[in-house]
Design a protein around this motif. Structure first.
Motif, PDB file in Angstrom:
ATOM      1  N   UNK A 140       0.516  -1.454  -0.013  1.00 35.20           N
ATOM      2  CA  UNK A 140      -0.259  -0.676  -0.017  1.00 35.20           C
ATOM      3  C   UNK A 140       0.556   1.203  -0.056  1.00 35.20           C
ATOM      4  N   UNK A 141       2.128   1.418   0.901  1.00 37.85           N
ATOM      5  CA  UNK A 141       2.925   2.117   0.874  1.00 37.85           C
ATOM      6  C   UNK A 141       3.045   2.498  -0.455  1.00 37.85           C
ATOM      7  N   UNK A 142       3.683   1.666  -0.859  1.00 32.39           N
ATOM      8  CA  UNK A 142       4.416   1.365  -2.601  1.00 32.39           C
ATOM      9  C   UNK A 142       3.643   2.313  -3.874  1.00 32.39           C
ATOM     10  N   UNK A 143       2.094   2.078  -3.569  1.00 26.02           N
ATOM     11  CA  UNK A 143       0.581   2.074  -4.856  1.00 26.02           C
ATOM     12  C   UNK A 143       0.594   3.735  -4.375  1.00 26.02           C
ATOM     13  N   UNK A 144       0.264   3.867  -3.338  1.00 23.72           N
ATOM     14  CA  UNK A 144       0.399   5.786  -3.076  1.00 23.72           C
ATOM     15  C   UNK A 144       1.578   6.323  -3.159  1.00 23.72           C
ATOM     16  N   UNK A 145       2.308   6.179  -3.565  1.00 23.37           N
ATOM     17  CA  UNK A 145       3.643   6.781  -3.754  1.00 23.37           C
ATOM     18  C   UNK A 145       4.270   7.453  -2.335  1.00 23.37           C
ATOM     19  N   UNK A 146       4.220   6.721  -0.844  1.00 25.68           N
ATOM     20  CA  UNK A 146       5.004   7.621  -0.397  1.00 25.68           C
ATOM     21  C   UNK A 146       6.170   6.580   0.214  1.00 25.68           C
ATOM     22  N   UNK A 147       6.419   5.124  -0.997  1.00 25.50           N
ATOM     23  CA  UNK A 147       7.507   4.915  -0.717  1.00 25.50           C
ATOM     24  C   UNK A 147       8.483   5.089  -0.810  1.00 25.50           C
ATOM     25  N   UNK A 148       9.939   5.507  -0.452  1.00 25.63           N
ATOM     26  CA  UNK A 148      11.178   5.801  -0.499  1.00 25.63           C
ATOM     27  C   UNK A 148      12.273   5.562  -1.321  1.00 25.63           C
ATOM     28  N   UNK A 149      11.575   3.590  -1.484  1.00 24.15           N
ATOM     29  CA  UNK A 149      12.496   3.629  -2.851  1.00 24.15           C
ATOM     30  C   UNK A 149      11.930   1.779  -2.531  1.00 24.15           C
ATOM     31  N   UNK A 150      13.043   0.794  -4.175  1.00 22.40           N
ATOM     32  CA  UNK A 150      12.284  -0.740  -4.006  1.00 22.40           C
ATOM     33  C   UNK A 150      12.964  -1.582  -4.163  1.00 22.40           C
ATOM     34  N   UNK A 151      13.301  -2.147  -4.171  1.00 29.44           N
ATOM     35  CA  UNK A 151      13.908  -3.492  -3.918  1.00 29.44           C
ATOM     36  C   UNK A 151      14.164  -4.000  -5.963  1.00 29.44           C
ATOM     37  N   UNK A 152      15.104  -4.170  -6.263  1.00 28.83           N
ATOM     38  CA  UNK A 152      14.766  -4.476  -8.071  1.00 28.83           C
ATOM     39  C   UNK A 152      13.746  -6.109  -7.867  1.00 28.83           C
ATOM     40  N   UNK A 153      14.404  -6.769  -6.572  1.00 28.99           N
ATOM     41  CA  UNK A 153      13.647  -8.027  -6.753  1.00 28.99           C
ATOM     42  C   UNK A 153      12.203  -7.724  -6.165  1.00 28.99           C
ATOM     43  N   UNK A 154      11.823  -6.928  -5.191  1.00 30.10           N
ATOM     44  CA  UNK A 154      10.562  -7.084  -5.327  1.00 30.10           C
ATOM     45  C   UNK A 154       9.639  -6.404  -6.640  1.00 30.10           C
ATOM     46  N   UNK A 155      10.150  -5.375  -7.315  1.00 29.17           N
ATOM     47  CA  UNK A 155      10.388  -4.576  -8.891  1.00 29.17           C
ATOM     48  C   UNK A 155       9.927  -5.834  -9.359  1.00 29.17           C
ATOM     49  N   UNK A 156      10.488  -6.587  -9.763  1.00 34.64           N
ATOM     50  CA  UNK A 156      10.901  -7.806 -10.439  1.00 34.64           C
ATOM     51  C   UNK A 156       9.718  -8.543 -10.564  1.00 34.64           C
ATOM     52  N   UNK A 157       9.697  -8.982  -9.041  1.00 28.47           N
ATOM     53  CA  UNK A 157       8.163  -9.654  -8.840  1.00 28.47           C
ATOM     54  C   UNK A 157       6.681  -9.395  -8.774  1.00 28.47           C
ATOM     55  N   UNK A 158       6.526  -8.024  -9.180  1.00 32.84           N
ATOM     56  CA  UNK A 158       5.417  -7.230  -9.438  1.00 32.84           C
ATOM     57  C   UNK A 158       5.391  -7.195 -10.939  1.00 32.84           C
ATOM     58  N   UNK A 159       6.067  -7.323 -11.647  1.00 35.08           N
ATOM     59  CA  UNK A 159       6.347  -7.173 -13.002  1.00 35.08           C
ATOM     60  C   UNK A 159       6.320  -8.685 -13.679  1.00 35.08           C
ATOM     61  N   UNK A 160       6.399  -9.364 -13.267  1.00 36.05           N
ATOM     62  CA  UNK A 160       6.669 -10.504 -13.116  1.00 36.05           C
ATOM     63  C   UNK A 160       5.158 -11.159 -13.011  1.00 36.05           C
TER      64      UNK A 160
END
Length: 75
Positions: free
Chosen positions: A33-53
Motif C-alpha cells: 500500500x505504501x508503494x502503491x500510494x507513492x509514499x515509498x522512498x525505495x523499492x528493491x529490484x527483487x520486489x519490482x521484478x516480482x510485481x512485474x512478473x
C-alpha cells in the motif's frame, strides 16, 4: 517527487486486488500500500521484478519520471 508510481493503474488493468498481489509477491499489504500510494522512498529490484512478473508488465508500466518544474530534469 518526480517519480510517479502507477501500480494502482496496473492492478486495475489486471483486475488484481492489493491482498492478492501481496500474497503472490510475498510482501505485506501495508508495504504494498505504501508503494502503491507513492509514499515509498525505495523499492528493491527483487520486489519490482516480482510485481512485474505477476502483473505481466515492464517496470516502466509501474514507475514514471516527471521532472519538477524547478529542476527541469537537472540533478
Amino acid at each position: 517527487m518526480p517519480i510517479i508510481v502507477n501500480l494502482d493503474i496496473m492492478m486495475a488493468r489486471r483486475k488484481i486486488s492489493l491482498n492478492d498481489l501481496s500474497d503472490k509477491v510475498n510482501i505485506t499489504p501495508a508495504n504494498l500500500s505504501i508503494l502503491k500510494t507513492g509514499k515509498a522512498k525505495a523499492i528493491r529490484f527483487s520486489t519490482l521484478e516480482a510485481i512485474c512478473k505477476v502483473l505481466k508488465c515492464q517496470p516502466a508500466d509501474i514507475l514514471e519520471y516527471q521532472p519538477d518544474d524547478e529542476t527541469n530534469g537537472e540533478i
